[in-house]
Motif scaffolding. Structure first.
Motif, PDB file in Angstrom:
ATOM      1  N   UNK A 151       0.839  -1.204   0.000  1.00 23.88           N
ATOM      2  CA  UNK A 151       0.000   0.000   0.000  1.00 23.88           C
ATOM      3  C   UNK A 151       0.872   1.251   0.000  1.00 23.88           C
ATOM      4  N   UNK A 152       0.263   2.383  -0.384  1.00 22.06           N
ATOM      5  CA  UNK A 152       0.985   3.655  -0.337  1.00 22.06           C
ATOM      6  C   UNK A 152       1.418   3.972   1.094  1.00 22.06           C
ATOM      7  N   UNK A 153       0.559   3.638   2.073  1.00 24.48           N
ATOM      8  CA  UNK A 153       0.888   3.913   3.465  1.00 24.48           C
ATOM      9  C   UNK A 153       2.101   3.098   3.904  1.00 24.48           C
ATOM     10  N   UNK A 154       2.144   1.815   3.530  1.00 24.61           N
ATOM     11  CA  UNK A 154       3.295   0.971   3.887  1.00 24.61           C
ATOM     12  C   UNK A 154       4.566   1.474   3.219  1.00 24.61           C
ATOM     13  N   UNK A 155       4.438   1.902   1.964  1.00 26.11           N
ATOM     14  CA  UNK A 155       5.615   2.418   1.257  1.00 26.11           C
ATOM     15  C   UNK A 155       6.154   3.677   1.947  1.00 26.11           C
ATOM     16  N   UNK A 156       5.265   4.615   2.247  1.00 30.49           N
ATOM     17  CA  UNK A 156       5.703   5.852   2.887  1.00 30.49           C
ATOM     18  C   UNK A 156       6.310   5.569   4.257  1.00 30.49           C
ATOM     19  N   UNK A 157       5.738   4.608   4.992  1.00 28.13           N
ATOM     20  CA  UNK A 157       6.306   4.271   6.304  1.00 28.13           C
ATOM     21  C   UNK A 157       7.714   3.708   6.141  1.00 28.13           C
ATOM     22  N   UNK A 158       7.882   2.805   5.182  1.00 24.49           N
ATOM     23  CA  UNK A 158       9.185   2.163   4.994  1.00 24.49           C
ATOM     24  C   UNK A 158      10.226   3.184   4.540  1.00 24.49           C
ATOM     25  N   UNK A 159       9.837   4.082   3.643  1.00 22.26           N
ATOM     26  CA  UNK A 159      10.752   5.107   3.173  1.00 22.26           C
ATOM     27  C   UNK A 159      11.147   6.035   4.332  1.00 22.26           C
ATOM     28  N   UNK A 160      10.182   6.369   5.159  1.00 21.84           N
ATOM     29  CA  UNK A 160      10.473   7.213   6.320  1.00 21.84           C
ATOM     30  C   UNK A 160      11.379   6.490   7.316  1.00 21.84           C
ATOM     31  N   UNK A 161      11.202   5.188   7.425  1.00 23.08           N
ATOM     32  CA  UNK A 161      11.999   4.403   8.370  1.00 23.08           C
ATOM     33  C   UNK A 161      13.479   4.427   7.988  1.00 23.08           C
ATOM     34  N   UNK A 162      13.795   4.318   6.698  1.00 24.42           N
ATOM     35  CA  UNK A 162      15.208   4.325   6.305  1.00 24.42           C
ATOM     36  C   UNK A 162      15.759   5.749   6.219  1.00 24.42           C
ATOM     37  N   UNK A 163      14.877   6.747   6.106  1.00 24.66           N
ATOM     38  CA  UNK A 163      15.332   8.142   6.055  1.00 24.66           C
ATOM     39  C   UNK A 163      15.691   8.689   7.433  1.00 24.66           C
ATOM     40  N   UNK A 164      14.889   8.338   8.449  1.00 20.57           N
ATOM     41  CA  UNK A 164      15.132   8.935   9.768  1.00 20.57           C
ATOM     42  C   UNK A 164      14.848   7.997  10.924  1.00 20.57           C
ATOM     43  N   UNK A 165      14.600   6.699  10.632  1.00 18.11           N
ATOM     44  CA  UNK A 165      14.332   5.739  11.693  1.00 18.11           C
ATOM     45  C   UNK A 165      12.902   5.746  12.173  1.00 18.11           C
ATOM     46  N   UNK A 166      12.015   6.423  11.434  1.00 20.88           N
ATOM     47  CA  UNK A 166      10.638   6.510  11.887  1.00 20.88           C
ATOM     48  C   UNK A 166      10.462   7.599  12.926  1.00 20.88           C
ATOM     49  N   UNK A 167       9.255   7.713  13.435  1.00 21.12           N
ATOM     50  CA  UNK A 167       8.917   8.787  14.369  1.00 21.12           C
ATOM     51  C   UNK A 167       9.724   8.713  15.652  1.00 21.12           C
ATOM     52  N   UNK A 168      10.018   7.502  16.138  1.00 22.97           N
ATOM     53  CA  UNK A 168      10.667   7.350  17.439  1.00 22.97           C
ATOM     54  C   UNK A 168      12.161   7.614  17.390  1.00 22.97           C
ATOM     55  N   UNK A 169      12.824   7.231  16.295  1.00 24.58           N
ATOM     56  CA  UNK A 169      14.283   7.297  16.241  1.00 24.58           C
ATOM     57  C   UNK A 169      14.797   8.496  15.455  1.00 24.58           C
ATOM     58  N   UNK A 170      13.938   9.436  15.151  1.00 21.34           N
ATOM     59  CA  UNK A 170      14.341  10.546  14.281  1.00 21.34           C
ATOM     60  C   UNK A 170      15.426  11.434  14.883  1.00 21.34           C
ATOM     61  N   UNK A 171      15.614  11.405  16.192  1.00 25.36           N
ATOM     62  CA  UNK A 171      16.637  12.251  16.823  1.00 25.36           C
ATOM     63  C   UNK A 171      18.014  11.588  16.813  1.00 25.36           C
ATOM     64  N   UNK A 172      18.106  10.342  16.361  1.00 23.44           N
ATOM     65  CA  UNK A 172      19.384   9.627  16.348  1.00 23.44           C
ATOM     66  C   UNK A 172      19.917   9.579  14.917  1.00 23.44           C
ATOM     67  N   UNK A 173      21.012  10.276  14.634  1.00 23.04           N
ATOM     68  CA  UNK A 173      21.489  10.393  13.243  1.00 23.04           C
ATOM     69  C   UNK A 173      21.893   9.062  12.611  1.00 23.04           C
TER      70      UNK A 173
END
Length: 823
Positions: free
Chosen positions: A432-454
């Motif tokens: 789904x588009x939602x799964x794709x966007x989540x996965x892309x966000x996960x490799x870009x910044x670790x998702x919502x939880x890990x975004x502060x860890x470079x």
């Protein structure tokens, strides 16, 4: 006639019709799946068209020696490193015989750094590699340039890959290669598989599948399945008891054959059988070898070379030799213990007579009386071609996350193009588009939880919308962790002089103290110390020692084999155990089945036998769904949970492939209406989640998901992170996501994997549906029946007896029951 076909006729013989069909289809640029029994010539069916095409384009044979070496044309993907070595040698034969300007090399974890460095500059004409090594190649910035001349991809032993994350990894790799080479021809090779059309669709993806060619080889590969039978049949079977008692018969079989593969289902069994054979026949030292996945690679390679040369009388092995390595000198196969599945038995049988026209022979060695029935049932199912299916995985996002980082390193990608490419694979066709966007966000910044860890911002987007890797350090760490193979942490076993014997699981070594003895790699060893994931050992003397246990030793009966077992027992119910035309296995177990009939009834299809009896242990209830161990584990847990919901009571559950024991201090006094209420599908998922510590199971599953997705690192070569630390790290992520990011899709994946892979919810649901339609057959028995006895003995084994050995207690119970039966 094409020179390649002329070589084949001279070297191999007249091609089969299916081989000519495969050649024509590939020369026409088509893709598909080639299915043929083991040893019927699938390798040359897939390989030779590429050479034929080249020869057609260069008809002047006298000029071949002046031609430049052909660039990459064929990629051959194989699931095993050992298989890669054998394949490389087979592919070279026509090239050497004809003097073609082609090169063949392999690229796996075993290949030297020198060869890999050469391949980074220029790939050979044909490259034999594994899914992991292909992903590594795709991670280099010039990967597209390197593969620009690729024409054909062959995926060997596709049935072994397709239902695993390695198969999904292969699907994504093929999608990448098809994007670069739209005319790419893709072929899979498969044997012993029940769902061939689905297997082809999975390999080719939605784009190629509708036009794919499914080519069947001949089904006339002759396979002989026989069983060694004891002289005196135990009427009260218990796990493992019968196996070694058949050793004299096994030795006689080995004596009369040139070369034999003796397969066991576990590495522990392999260690035991190897040592028992050598103990009885010390004159065979040097003629008997041991081969399993935990033994050092160099030792395994030496054994494989001896097998090819016909230099071994017997090789005791596990699934490490299941796949299509060509050991032509092998005359017969011995299978110790139930094969658990029809495909597994046929696959192993095919290791003998590994040539067209040769007979494949497999001899079953049951380790208890019920396994004698398994072998008869397996022969029935094999004759009827009732082969197990393997189901492809659906959208494992951990594999997709890893692949996105790989592609970012390998030249980069844009979101829209990559989404279309990913959806061109079967596994992610419904992404789904939602799964794709989540996965892309996960490799870009670790998702919502890990975004502060470079360190979790592994992929970055430039001003043109193109994604690349964030840094060289991230790229280096990612390349080390590419792959989807996960296992318990392994401890290296070495002598003090540094010689490595292999690896055992960390959990086994954790129970040993310095000075303890154990058997491994055919040696009696004594533990000296454990440091830095290395167990230093020395040779020991004596007889008493532990045998390492490896995970995966509790494989259940497959649905097809369980169905065949029920059919065999139904035949006994209808005609009795003295019918003249019974196969030898069923005649052998006649004493057991006759006593079962006297004291109760033989279980079978359409009727659920429920036996109840009382002992000093409590009130026993035995049910016989005959559905296999994993279904029984889920069903037993469900029944115990529902019983304890209705009234406060303690219930102990024990299972095997044939049935379930429920033990309680109080008599549950269940009526037929009560059983109907317990055996229903309503609220199945809710009750299973309540009954099991699914959170803890999900934590364990999440460890592997976290590693594949790149959240945790297993360490650098020679500096592996311990299993304990990996688990702790993954549990930290699990807890953080659960508390602060409950919608994290990796958590959802962990739960799905637990339900489908560990608890087999789909198969359990089908079993409950079947049980709802069955007639109940309640029987009150005075004592344990022959079918109940192995369940009782299994529960006793699981209680870890200390005051009296398990074998002694079981033996005494056998004597009491035999006395009651009049023997």
């Amino acid at each position: 006639m094409n020179p390649v076909e002329s070589w084949f006729r001279d070297a191999v013989g007249e091609p089969f019709a299916f081989q000519r069909d495969a050649w024509a289809s590939q020369l026409a640029g088509e893709s598909g799946l080639l299915h043929a029994p083991t040893g019927m010539g699938k390798t040359y069916s897939a390989w030779l068209p590429s050479l034929m095409r080249w020869c057609d384009g260069h008809p002047e044979q006298s000029t071949w020696q002046d031609k430049q070496t052909e660039p990459i044309r064929v990629l051959w993907i194989t699931p095993l490193r050992a298989l890669a070595t054998d394949t490389e040698e087979n592919l070279k034969k026509p090239i050497g015989a004809l003097g073609l300007p082609w090169t063949v090399e392999r690229r796996t974890g075993d290949v030297s750094a020198t060869v890999k460095a050469r391949q980074k500059k220029r790939l050979p004409s044909a490259l034999v590699t594994t899914p992991e090594s292909l992903s590594v190649l795709l991670s280099y910035a010039d990967a597209r340039q390197k593969f620009r001349g690729l024409q054909t991809v062959i995926v060997d032993e596709w049935h072994e890959l397709m239902s695993t994350k390695r198969g999904t990894q292969t699907e994504l790799g093929l999608a990448r290669l098809r994007t670069w080479n739209p005319e790419l021809s893709v072929w899979g090779l498969s044997a012993t598989l029940g769902n061939l059309p689905e297997a082809m669709d999975t390999l080719l993806g939605p784009g190629l599948a509708p036009t794919g060619q499914l080519i069947h080889g001949p089904d006339h590969k002759q396979i002989e399945i026989t069983t060694l039978l004891p002289d005196d049949m135990d009427r009260f079977p218990w796990a493992g008891h019968l196996g070694i008692t058949l050793l004299p018969q096994v030795l006689a079989v080995l004596e009369n054959a040139g070369s034999t593969l003796l397969f066991t289902n576990t590495r522990s069994q392999a260690e035991i059988w190897f040592n028992e054979i050598i103990a009885k026949r010390p004159d065979w030292i040097g003629e008997v070898a041991l081969h399993h996945g935990s033994i050092d690679r160099k030792s395994r390679q030496a054994v494989e070379d001896l097998l090819r040369q016909g230099g071994l009388r017997c090789c005791v092995c596990t699934s490490s030799l299941d796949l299509g390595v060509d050991f032509s000198p092998v005359e017969q196969v011995i299978q110790v213990a139930s094969p658990k599945g029809v495909a597994r038995l046929l696959q192993r049988a095919g290791r003998s007579g590994h040539q067209p026209g040769k007979v494949s022979r497999v001899i079953g060695v049951p380790t208890n009386a019920l396994e004698i029935i398994d072998f008869a049932a397996a022969r029935d199912a094999a004759a009827a071609r009732r082969i197990e299916s393997r189901r492809p995985l659906d959208r494992p996002l951990d594999v997709l996350a890893q692949h996105l980082v790989t592609c970012a390193m390998g030249g980069g990608f844009t979101s829209g193009d990559m989404l279309a490419e990913v959806r061109s694979s079967h596994a992610y066709r419904n992404l789904t588009d939602q799964e794709w966007e989540w996965c892309l966000d996960f490799v870009r910044r670790g998702g919502e939880t890990l975004k502060v860890y470079p360190q979790y911002a592994r992929v970055v987007e430039d001003d043109d919308g193109r994604f690349g890797v964030a840094s060289n350090k991230i790229a280096r760490n990612h390349r080390l962790g590419i792959g989807t193979i996960t296992s318990d942490a392994a401890i290296a076993v070495k002598f003090a002089n540094g010689k490595k014997l292999g690896t055992v699981e960390e959990g086994f070594v954790g129970f040993l103290k310095p000075g303890d003895k154990f058997v491994f790699a055919g040696h009696l060893l004594q533990l000296v110390r454990v440091r830095a994931m290395v167990a230093t050992v020395k040779k020991a003397k004596g007889k008493k020692a532990q045998v390492p246990r490896w995970q995966g030793g509790r494989t259940p009966l497959s649905t097809q084999l369980a169905d065949a077992v029920r059919a065999r027992l139904d035949d006994i119910r209808q005609r009795g155990s003295s019918a003249d035309d019974l196969p030898p296995e069923m005649r052998a177990v006649a004493p057991l089945l006759e006593l079962q009939t006297q004291w109760s009834v033989v279980p079978g299809s359409g009727k659920l036998l429920i036996e109840t009896t009382t002992s000093r242990d409590g009130h026993h209830t035995f049910l016989y769904p005959l559905q296999g161990r994993l279904v029984h584990e889920g069903l037993g847990t469900l029944l115990a949970h529902r019983l304890t919901r209705e009234a406060p009571r303690a219930v102990t559950v024990t299972v095997n492939d044939y049935g379930i024991e429920l033990l309680s201090p109080e008599d549950p006094e269940l009526t037929e209406a009560d059983w109907r209420r317990l055996l229903h599908r309503d609220d199945l998922l809710e009750h299973l989640l309540e009954a099991l510590n699914t959170s803890q199971l999900a934590r364990r599953a999440f460890r592997d998901i976290a590693r594949v997705a790149g959240l945790i690192q297993t360490g650098y070569p020679g500096q592996q992170v311990t299993n304990r630390h990996l688990q702790a790290s993954s549990e930290l992520f699990f807890d953080v996501f659960t508390d602060f990011d409950p919608d994290n899709l990796l958590l959802d994946q962990a739960r799905r994997e637990v339900l489908e892979q560990q608890l087999e919810v789909t198969r359990l649901t089908a079993a409950l549906k079947e049980l709802e339609q069955m007639r109940l057959e309640p029987r009150q028995t005075e004592r344990l029946t022959p079918m109940a006895f192995p369940l009782w003995a299994e529960r006793l084994r699981e209680q870890h007896l200390t005051s009296q050995s398990w074998q002694d207690q079981v033996g005494k119970m056998v004597m009491r029951l035999e006395a009651a039966a009049g023997r």
